[in-house]
Scaffold this active site. Sequence first.
Site, mmCIF file in Angstrom:
data_model
loop_
_atom_site.group_PDB
_atom_site.id
_atom_site.type_symbol
_atom_site.label_atom_id
_atom_site.label_comp_id
_atom_site.label_asym_id
_atom_site.label_seq_id
_atom_site.Cartn_x
_atom_site.Cartn_y
_atom_site.Cartn_z
ATOM 1 N NE ARG A 1 82.432 23.866 10.983
ATOM 2 C CZ ARG A 1 83.285 23.472 11.910
ATOM 3 N NH1 ARG A 1 83.093 24.119 13.139
ATOM 4 N NH2 ARG A 1 84.319 22.880 11.704
ATOM 5 N NE ARG B 1 87.234 23.668 8.718
ATOM 6 C CZ ARG B 1 87.483 23.815 10.011
ATOM 7 N NH1 ARG B 1 86.944 24.713 10.800
ATOM 8 N NH2 ARG B 1 88.264 23.008 10.311
ATOM 9 N NE ARG C 1 88.561 18.599 11.590
ATOM 10 C CZ ARG C 1 87.425 19.433 11.395
ATOM 11 N NH1 ARG C 1 86.695 19.191 10.516
ATOM 12 N NH2 ARG C 1 87.367 20.323 12.171
ATOM 13 N NE ARG D 1 93.482 20.129 17.065
ATOM 14 C CZ ARG D 1 92.644 21.044 16.261
ATOM 15 N NH1 ARG D 1 92.842 22.504 16.660
ATOM 16 N NH2 ARG D 1 91.560 20.781 15.780
ATOM 17 C CE LYS E 1 88.505 23.400 19.709
ATOM 18 N NZ LYS E 1 87.804 22.398 19.223
HETATM 19 P P1 AMP Z 1 90.427 23.241 13.614
HETATM 20 O O1 AMP Z 1 89.805 24.605 12.585
HETATM 21 O O2 AMP Z 1 90.887 23.688 14.884
HETATM 22 O O3 AMP Z 1 89.602 22.261 13.644
HETATM 23 O O4 AMP Z 1 91.669 22.909 12.966
HETATM 24 C C1 AMP Z 1 91.718 22.367 11.485
HETATM 25 C C2 AMP Z 1 92.986 21.725 11.263
HETATM 26 O O5 AMP Z 1 94.206 22.352 11.369
HETATM 27 C C3 AMP Z 1 93.302 20.373 12.046
HETATM 28 O O6 AMP Z 1 92.508 19.332 11.646
HETATM 29 C C4 AMP Z 1 94.987 20.224 12.061
HETATM 30 O O7 AMP Z 1 95.023 19.635 10.586
HETATM 31 C C5 AMP Z 1 95.352 21.746 11.889
HETATM 32 N N1 AMP Z 1 95.628 22.067 13.133
HETATM 33 C C6 AMP Z 1 94.942 23.110 13.904
HETATM 34 N N2 AMP Z 1 95.419 23.203 15.101
HETATM 35 C C7 AMP Z 1 96.468 22.362 15.090
HETATM 36 C C8 AMP Z 1 97.396 21.906 16.254
HETATM 37 N N3 AMP Z 1 97.436 22.720 17.415
HETATM 38 N N4 AMP Z 1 98.141 21.083 15.842
HETATM 39 C C9 AMP Z 1 98.464 20.419 14.836
HETATM 40 N N5 AMP Z 1 97.617 20.863 13.799
HETATM 41 C C10 AMP Z 1 96.458 21.548 14.017
#
Ligand code: AMP
Length: 215
Positions: free
Chosen positions: A127, A160, A171, A88, A13
């Site tokens: 990563r 990360r 996740r 999400r 993404k």
């Molecule tokens: P990402 O970088 O999109 O993988 O997001 C990293 C982390 O942020 C996720 O594993 C969640 O803990 C949190 N997160 C990001 N976006 C959301 C969302 N829309 N709803 C809930 N938690 C989120």
Amino acid sequence: MRVVLMGPPGSGKGTQAEQLVSRFQMKHLSSGDIFRQTRASGSDLADKLAEYMDAGKLIPDEIVVEMMAKAIASADGPGGLLLDGFPRTVAQAEALDEQLAQANTPLDAIVLLTCDDATIIGRITGRRSCPSCGKVYHVTFMPPANEGVCDTCGTELTQRDDDTESVVSQRLDAYRNQTEPVLAYYKAKTELKMIEADGRDDPKAICQEIAEALA
Ligand code: AMP
């Protein structure tokens, strides 16, 4: 044009978002980036966000919806908005619909990147990123010229906290249980364009495919 980019973690993404926003002059809002920045800023919410993010769990809807509503209200590019990582959950999707309906700026399309678990795990655990300029690498597929050091600014690369194998499986569970129902929610809305691409293909080819479908 307002577009939601969906797909499991590691489906590409971030890479697609970068290419699409430059192609269509859209404003890119990544909820993960917004939460990481809020954590790093040491805000009152930082500890709470860390608790969920480091465990690979979704942050509660009340917090997400409030923060994203503010970001969306103050964001627009000449080509519109690209949402990445939000919504999400179905509750988040409903809140977004309500906000966009009030502003008379409904969604136009959903882009879904698909990917299998083995590819996702390999991509995410390898990563690395630069904490200074944000450039993203992969230890095997896109290594820096000098191991562990950013090509652009020379800063030591980091992983990360939530990119470890055990957190990735959490996740993926969150994606399947809480985010896949959002796809069903959007598929039922016939006015929305649904675009699906294979996240394992060449990133440039994927971007071209998505761009043609959006045009
Ligand atoms: P990402 O970088 O999109 O993988 O997001 C990293 C982390 O942020 C996720 O594993 C969640 O803990 C949190 N997160 C990001 N976006 C959301 C969302 N829309 N709803 C809930 N938690 C989120």
